[in-house]
Design an enzyme around this catalytic site. Structure first.
Site, PDB file in Angstrom:
ATOM      1  N   ARG A 139       0.866  -1.170   0.000  1.00  0.00           N
ATOM      2  CA  ARG A 139       0.000   0.000   0.000  1.00  0.00           C
ATOM      3  C   ARG A 139       0.906   1.224   0.000  1.00  0.00           C
ATOM      4  NH1 ARG A 139      -2.025  -3.659   3.838  1.00  0.00           N
ATOM      5  NH2 ARG A 139      -4.135  -4.433   3.403  1.00  0.00           N
ATOM      6  N   HIS A 296      -3.513  -9.919   3.854  1.00  0.00           N
ATOM      7  CA  HIS A 296      -4.952 -10.065   4.059  1.00  0.00           C
ATOM      8  C   HIS A 296      -5.220 -11.040   5.205  1.00  0.00           C
ATOM      9  CE1 HIS A 296      -5.930  -8.866  -0.380  1.00  0.00           C
ATOM     10  NE2 HIS A 296      -5.721  -7.828   0.395  1.00  0.00           N
TER      11      HIS A 296
END
Length: 323
Positions: A139, A296
């Site tokens: 990210r 995740h």
């Protein structure tokens, strides 16, 4: 009636978030929603309000504000934190709440050639950051918050500290980025050395480590991989240092690169992370490994990338291809 939300209440609210190690951006967002909630109800004190007022505010966001489901959920979390951890109210009745509809959207993914085009229209630190987003699946804020000690060139891996959800993880450093990163760090080290000679050179330390290790903030290993061009200055103490590059700088550069490359897709910095995952799937990498690289919690989140493969989620051949 006062013109601002109760200052002491907001101070207590932020203190409770800090004590529980919430991320700085989360603290800012949560504080924003509490202030909006108080203003929505005429700056009444939260002890005078309850489930009815919370439902009214959140329903207003969904119906009048047309906010997304995730935005409404964030506002709800901010208010639940207020009542549970600041006001001491454990149970909040949310019956009758109008919830914003959650739309399942497929991520925008670039082809390999489109990634090349975008990267070719970037330069300097912006290009290097974008290559890390695509090459390591980071990210944007994870890339910007990298410190020197997080890079392990020998093992060809980097460590993401306190990522989304407060989780740490390890992901790869692409082979072709090792030399550019090392050259970049040589320049960063010169900047750091010059700052130290001028009596500065300190960076912000995570949580309470600055109190525990008083000199660590000036050590090379704790410096940002991508420091900002200008030093920040504390007006009260006169202290100076460098923060990492502001995300808006990279976002603007990415927007310009996509437009210059004349891509029809609405690609952003996060699109490079989506492309990283999808291209690994296309090459046959197993979904569990990709889940770990992306950080995740649930493999269902990673599974969304199977829906954007050219082959379809199950590799079914269209009958039109047999004509």
């Amino acid at each position: 009636m006062t013109s601002n939300p109760p200052i002491r209440l907001m101070d207590r609210y932020r203190e409770e978030l800090v004590v529980r190690h919430y991320a700085r951006r989360t603290i800012q967002s949560y504080s924003h929603w509490v202030k909006r909630f108080l203003h929505f109800h005429g700056l009444r004190h939260p002890r005078e309000m309850g489930a009815v007022e919370i439902n009214a505010f959140l329903s207003h966001l969904a119906t009048e504000g047309q906010v997304s489901a995730s935005t409404q959920n964030q506002a709800l979390s901010a208010l639940l934190f207020l009542y549970r951890h600041v006001m001491g109210v454990e149970d909040v009745d949310l019956k009758g709440l109008v919830r914003a509809r959650r739309r399942q959207r497929l991520p925008v993914v670039l082809t390999l050639e489109e990634v090349r085009q975008v990267l070719d229209h970037l330069e300097g630190s912006n290009q290097l950051i974008a290559k890390l987003l695509y090459g390591s699946g980071l990210r944007l804020m994870e890339a910007l918050r990298l410190r020197i000690k997080d890079l392990d060139f020998q093992q060809r891996q980097l460590s993401v500290r306190d990522g989304k959800g407060g989780k740490d993880r390890v992901t790869m450093i692409p082979e072709r980025l090792i030399r550019p990163l090392q050259e970049h760090l040589k320049r960063v080290k010169e900047i750091h050395r010059a700052d130290l000679e001028r009596g500065w050179g300190a960076v912000e330390m995570p949580q309470a480590l600055e109190m525990k290790y008083t000199n660590a903030s000036r050590e090379w290993s704790w410096q940002w991989v991508f420091p900002q061009a200008q030093r920040w200055k504390d007006r009260t103490s006169g202290r100076q240092g460098r923060h990492h590059i502001d995300p808006s700088i990279v976002q603007r550069a990415m927007h310009t690169a996509v437009r210059t490359a004349e891509l029809s897709k609405p690609a952003t910095c996060h699109t490079l992370r989506h492309s990283f995952a999808t291209h690994l799937l296309e090459r046959g990498q197993d979904i569990r490994t990709i889940q770990e690289l992306l950080g995740h919690s649930d493999v269902k989140t990673t599974m969304i990338y199977t829906h954007v493969l050219n082959r379809g989620p199950t590799g079914v051949l269209s009958p039109a291809d047999l004509l």
